[in-house]
Design a protein around this motif. Structure first.
Motif, mmCIF file in Angstrom:
data_model
loop_
_atom_site.group_PDB
_atom_site.id
_atom_site.type_symbol
_atom_site.label_atom_id
_atom_site.label_comp_id
_atom_site.label_asym_id
_atom_site.label_seq_id
_atom_site.Cartn_x
_atom_site.Cartn_y
_atom_site.Cartn_z
ATOM 1 N N MET A 1 -22.415 0.571 4.207
ATOM 2 C CA MET A 1 -21.309 -0.210 5.050
ATOM 3 C C MET A 1 -20.504 0.934 5.661
ATOM 4 S SD MET A 1 -18.355 -2.471 3.177
ATOM 5 C CE MET A 1 -19.664 -3.332 2.048
ATOM 6 N N ASN A 2 -20.066 0.437 6.846
ATOM 7 C CA ASN A 2 -19.568 1.218 7.967
ATOM 8 C C ASN A 2 -18.003 1.493 7.206
ATOM 9 O OD1 ASN A 2 -21.307 1.332 10.163
ATOM 10 N ND2 ASN A 2 -21.457 -0.680 9.734
ATOM 11 N N ARG A 3 -17.361 2.729 7.457
ATOM 12 C CA ARG A 3 -16.257 3.075 7.229
ATOM 13 C C ARG A 3 -15.356 3.504 8.420
ATOM 14 N NH1 ARG A 3 -13.538 6.560 2.532
ATOM 15 N NH2 ARG A 3 -14.930 5.191 1.302
ATOM 16 N N PHE A 4 -14.209 2.926 8.333
ATOM 17 C CA PHE A 4 -13.220 3.189 9.394
ATOM 18 C C PHE A 4 -11.840 3.749 9.022
ATOM 19 C CE2 PHE A 4 -16.292 0.246 11.276
ATOM 20 C CZ PHE A 4 -16.474 0.641 12.149
ATOM 21 N N PHE A 5 -11.039 4.504 9.669
ATOM 22 C CA PHE A 5 -9.895 5.159 9.091
ATOM 23 C C PHE A 5 -8.579 4.076 9.796
ATOM 24 C CE2 PHE A 5 -12.439 8.288 7.665
ATOM 25 C CZ PHE A 5 -11.922 8.912 6.574
ATOM 26 N N VAL A 6 -7.608 3.683 9.218
ATOM 27 C CA VAL A 6 -6.416 3.233 9.794
ATOM 28 C C VAL A 6 -5.199 4.001 9.185
ATOM 29 C CG1 VAL A 6 -7.524 0.963 9.914
ATOM 30 C CG2 VAL A 6 -6.074 1.236 7.955
ATOM 31 N N ARG A 7 -4.199 3.673 10.057
ATOM 32 C CA ARG A 7 -2.883 4.162 9.463
ATOM 33 C C ARG A 7 -2.244 3.413 8.540
ATOM 34 N NH1 ARG A 7 -2.178 4.551 15.204
ATOM 35 N NH2 ARG A 7 -0.988 2.647 15.034
ATOM 36 N N LYS A 8 -1.568 4.115 7.770
ATOM 37 C CA LYS A 8 -0.722 3.298 6.390
ATOM 38 C C LYS A 8 -0.015 1.984 6.726
ATOM 39 C CE LYS A 8 1.266 5.528 3.124
ATOM 40 N NZ LYS A 8 2.016 6.493 2.329
ATOM 41 N N GLU A 9 0.517 2.400 8.113
ATOM 42 C CA GLU A 9 1.508 1.041 8.477
ATOM 43 C C GLU A 9 0.633 0.002 8.864
ATOM 44 O OE1 GLU A 9 1.843 4.568 11.567
ATOM 45 O OE2 GLU A 9 1.716 4.136 9.668
ATOM 46 N N ASN A 10 -0.683 -0.069 9.131
ATOM 47 C CA ASN A 10 -1.467 -1.049 9.424
ATOM 48 C C ASN A 10 -1.982 -1.789 8.464
ATOM 49 O OD1 ASN A 10 -1.038 0.176 11.925
ATOM 50 N ND2 ASN A 10 -3.117 -0.128 12.732
ATOM 51 N N ILE A 11 -1.618 -1.384 7.121
ATOM 52 C CA ILE A 11 -2.231 -1.899 5.888
ATOM 53 C C ILE A 11 -0.912 -2.613 5.322
ATOM 54 C CG2 ILE A 11 -3.334 -1.602 3.714
ATOM 55 C CD1 ILE A 11 -4.424 0.970 5.004
ATOM 56 N N LEU A 12 -1.021 -4.081 5.052
ATOM 57 C CA LEU A 12 -0.133 -4.724 4.459
ATOM 58 C C LEU A 12 -0.330 -5.168 3.123
ATOM 59 C CD1 LEU A 12 1.149 -6.735 7.650
ATOM 60 C CD2 LEU A 12 1.914 -4.455 6.791
ATOM 61 N N GLU A 13 -0.521 -4.532 2.174
ATOM 62 C CA GLU A 13 -1.033 -4.962 0.899
ATOM 63 C C GLU A 13 -0.328 -6.089 0.166
ATOM 64 O OE1 GLU A 13 -2.708 -2.230 -1.970
ATOM 65 O OE2 GLU A 13 -1.898 -0.424 -0.868
ATOM 66 N N ASP A 14 0.816 -6.392 0.265
ATOM 67 C CA ASP A 14 1.534 -7.486 -0.028
ATOM 68 C C ASP A 14 1.062 -8.898 0.546
ATOM 69 O OD1 ASP A 14 2.884 -5.840 -1.734
ATOM 70 O OD2 ASP A 14 4.877 -5.942 -0.540
ATOM 71 N N GLU A 15 0.558 -8.721 1.640
ATOM 72 C CA GLU A 15 0.099 -9.914 2.416
ATOM 73 C C GLU A 15 -1.568 -9.761 2.377
ATOM 74 O OE1 GLU A 15 1.949 -10.448 6.413
ATOM 75 O OE2 GLU A 15 3.782 -9.241 5.989
ATOM 76 N N LYS A 16 -2.083 -8.876 1.754
ATOM 77 C CA LYS A 16 -3.483 -8.841 1.799
ATOM 78 C C LYS A 16 -4.172 -8.809 2.913
ATOM 79 C CE LYS A 16 -3.658 -9.138 -3.070
ATOM 80 N NZ LYS A 16 -4.367 -8.073 -3.621
ATOM 81 N N LYS A 17 -3.752 -8.057 3.947
ATOM 82 C CA LYS A 17 -4.309 -7.981 5.273
ATOM 83 C C LYS A 17 -4.036 -6.573 5.727
ATOM 84 C CE LYS A 17 -0.543 -10.192 7.641
ATOM 85 N NZ LYS A 17 -0.316 -11.569 8.593
ATOM 86 N N LEU A 18 -4.969 -6.119 6.889
ATOM 87 C CA LEU A 18 -4.682 -5.061 7.518
ATOM 88 C C LEU A 18 -5.155 -5.189 8.967
ATOM 89 C CD1 LEU A 18 -7.930 -3.728 7.966
ATOM 90 C CD2 LEU A 18 -7.504 -3.101 5.484
ATOM 91 N N PHE A 19 -5.047 -4.345 9.879
ATOM 92 C CA PHE A 19 -5.209 -4.137 11.190
ATOM 93 C C PHE A 19 -5.894 -2.987 11.994
ATOM 94 C CE2 PHE A 19 -1.526 -7.135 10.387
ATOM 95 C CZ PHE A 19 -1.877 -8.211 11.090
ATOM 96 N N ILE A 20 -6.795 -3.002 12.434
ATOM 97 C CA ILE A 20 -7.440 -2.043 13.290
ATOM 98 C C ILE A 20 -7.088 -2.121 14.809
ATOM 99 C CG2 ILE A 20 -9.663 -0.977 13.840
ATOM 100 C CD1 ILE A 20 -10.949 -2.501 11.474
ATOM 101 N N ASN A 21 -6.416 -1.143 15.172
ATOM 102 C CA ASN A 21 -6.143 -1.134 16.470
ATOM 103 C C ASN A 21 -6.339 -0.086 17.421
ATOM 104 O OD1 ASN A 21 -4.181 0.611 15.548
ATOM 105 N ND2 ASN A 21 -2.414 -0.722 15.787
ATOM 106 N N ASN A 22 -7.329 0.754 16.899
ATOM 107 C CA ASN A 22 -8.016 1.939 17.717
ATOM 108 C C ASN A 22 -8.928 1.442 18.693
ATOM 109 O OD1 ASN A 22 -10.443 4.059 17.887
ATOM 110 N ND2 ASN A 22 -8.444 5.070 17.319
ATOM 111 N N ARG A 23 -8.939 1.847 19.878
ATOM 112 C CA ARG A 23 -9.800 0.901 20.800
ATOM 113 C C ARG A 23 -11.154 1.393 20.813
ATOM 114 N NH1 ARG A 23 -7.290 -1.060 25.540
ATOM 115 N NH2 ARG A 23 -5.268 -1.838 24.934
ATOM 116 N N ASP A 24 -11.292 2.708 20.144
ATOM 117 C CA ASP A 24 -12.826 3.183 19.963
ATOM 118 C C ASP A 24 -13.263 2.310 18.959
ATOM 119 O OD1 ASP A 24 -12.558 4.968 22.259
ATOM 120 O OD2 ASP A 24 -12.099 6.807 20.926
ATOM 121 N N ASP A 25 -12.610 2.173 17.820
ATOM 122 C CA ASP A 25 -13.146 1.450 16.531
ATOM 123 C C ASP A 25 -13.272 0.091 17.110
ATOM 124 O OD1 ASP A 25 -13.109 3.569 14.852
ATOM 125 O OD2 ASP A 25 -11.321 3.355 14.033
#
Length: 252
Positions: A1-25
């Motif tokens: 499975m492919n792994r990607f890194f995201v910044r902590k502020e992009n991870i909303l654990e309470d809302e059970k969602k996260l965002f990837i906004n790195n253009r290369d990724d």
């Protein structure tokens, strides 16, 4: 499975969602891997926490994912190892960074020692190299499923290591003229520790006065065996031996 890194502020654990906004990724996920809504990704926050996430929406600026599960990363060594690498010629530093990140190094600090042939011309040239080196570290961290992204720090002079030597419980410096004390013996004598530094010379190795200087900081000269290793091999071997002896590589 492919792994990607995201910044902590992009991870909303309470809302059970996260965002990837790195253009290369985003490009890699959508154009290279051709993943779509419903596919699963492995996400890491770079601080030893990872997530299984399902793609919910893909657009050119952002990928939104639903968090399915979270866990503490199990891929990080308990011991923190910093590699002080004398800068070698050509592209050898890139190979050193890639492989040492795969093995488990925590940080890499490029060093200018007396026998370094490679030179850093100016700050602009250094910044360009650091950008390239840290990108290599990131890609190696993804491939090897690290829980952190090891940082390649700014270039320092060999003598500057003395200023931070007290940060380490043990400093190991492989030296071709040392023939009786190996890493295994040093680890057994030194007791428990959390932070280890490994200092590697350039293609010409170290001058004797540099070894004496390091001993004054508390460094332990060691042999890596009866064969002379290249600079791009020595750090990898030293890290491997340390992590093996401490039970991280090859099991307990």
């Amino acid at each position: 499975m492919n792994r990607f890194f995201v910044r902590k502020e992009n991870i909303l654990e309470d809302e059970k969602k996260l965002f990837i906004n790195n253009r290369d990724d985003i490009k890699h996920i959508s154009k290279v891997l051709r993943l779509n809504k419903g596919d699963i990704l492995e996400i890491c926050n770079g601080e030893k926490r990872e997530y299984l996430a399902e793609i919910r929406e893909i657009n050119k600026d952002e990928i939104e994912c639903k968090i399915l599960n979270s866990m503490v990363s199990k891929s990080e060594p308990e011991i923190s190892i910093t590699l002080f690498q004398s800068i070698p010629k050509g592209s050898k530093m890139e190979l050193i960074i890639q492989k040492c990140v795969e093995i488990g190094v925590k940080d890499i600090i490029p060093v200018i020692s007396k026998r370094c042939v490679a030179k850093i011309k100016d700050v602009k040239s250094e910044d360009k190299k650091l950008e390239r080196w840290n990108k290599i570290s990131l890609e190696a961290a993804k491939q090897s499923k690290r829980g952190i992204i090891p940082k390649v720090g700014r270039v320092i002079k060999y003598s500057d290591i003395e200023k931070i030597a007290s940060n380490y419980d043990l400093i190991i410096i492989p030296y071709e003229l040392e023939n009786s004390v190996g890493i295994k013996k040093v680890l057994k004598k030194s007791g428990k520790f959390k932070n280890i530094a490994v200092i590697i010379g350039s293609e010409g190795g170290f001058e004797e006065e540099e070894i004496l200087e390091a001993v004054n900081w508390g460094a332990k000269p060691v042999t890596l065996g009866p064969r002379i290793l290249r600079t791009e091999t020595a750090g990898l071997v030293a890290l491997s031996v340390i992590l093996y002896e401490l039970g991280d590589l090859g099991g307990n």
